[in-house]
Design an enzyme around this catalytic site. Structure first.
Site, PDB file in Angstrom:
ATOM      1  N   CYS A  66       0.919  -1.084  -0.074  1.00 37.72           N
ATOM      2  CA  CYS A  66      -0.230  -0.117  -0.093  1.00 37.72           C
ATOM      3  C   CYS A  66       0.816   1.186  -0.057  1.00 37.72           C
ATOM      4  O   CYS A  66       2.100   0.954  -0.616  1.00 37.72           O
ATOM      5  CB  CYS A  66      -0.981   0.089   1.114  1.00 37.72           C
ATOM      6  SG  CYS A  66      -0.099   0.139   2.720  1.00 37.72           S
ATOM      7  N   ARG A  67       0.581   2.342   0.462  1.00 33.45           N
ATOM      8  CA  ARG A  67       1.480   3.636   0.475  1.00 33.45           C
ATOM      9  C   ARG A  67       2.371   3.306   1.563  1.00 33.45           C
ATOM     10  O   ARG A  67       3.517   3.702   1.327  1.00 33.45           O
ATOM     11  CB  ARG A  67       0.442   4.615   0.986  1.00 33.45           C
ATOM     12  CG  ARG A  67       1.279   5.947   0.782  1.00 33.45           C
ATOM     13  CD  ARG A  67       0.251   7.378   0.953  1.00 33.45           C
ATOM     14  NE  ARG A  67       1.370   8.447   0.720  1.00 33.45           N
ATOM     15  CZ  ARG A  67       1.705   9.352   1.781  1.00 33.45           C
ATOM     16  NH1 ARG A  67       1.514   8.881   2.893  1.00 33.45           N
ATOM     17  NH2 ARG A  67       2.135  10.224   1.213  1.00 33.45           N
TER      18      ARG A  67
END
Length: 115
Positions: A66-67
């Site tokens: 994810c981020r």
């Protein structure tokens, strides 16, 4: 009383430890993916994972990203709890991926960036 099950433990890996043969599962939202993602990554937003489990390989190395690593850790633990034994979380997420010099691409024609 039944005790709630603990989240499954999954390993963390770093971008520089990955081979090009891993299945990179990007669980960010559509706008994040559109802004920039790893080449050859597979996109299934976090909220869609339960309905799309059949798309996640059960053999070979699956790295969830994810981020920054929080959402992907949750998804990796969920997959492990569902029986996947081949999952790991990308420590630091796409921000670490980009910082390590790994390529980021966008399908929009705009310069790629990590949201």
């Amino acid at each position: 009383m039944v005790q709630p099950s603990l989240p499954a433990e999954v390993p963390d890996v770093t971008p520089d430890s990955l081979s090009d043969e891993v299945y990179l599962l990007d669980v960010r939202e559509h706008d994040e993916w559109d802004a920039g993602h790893a080449p050859h990554a597979h996109h299934i937003p976090m909220r869609e994972i339960p309905a799309r489990l059949a798309e996640v390989p059960t053999v070979g190395e699956v790295i969830v990203v994810c981020r920054v690593g929080g959402r992907s850790a949750q998804v990796a633990a969920y997959l492990a709890a569902q029986g996947w034994e081949n999952v790991a979380n990308l420590d630091g997420g796409m921000l670490a991926w980009e910082a390590s010099g790994r390529p980021v691409v966008a399908d929009t024609g705009l310069p790629a960036r990590v949201l």
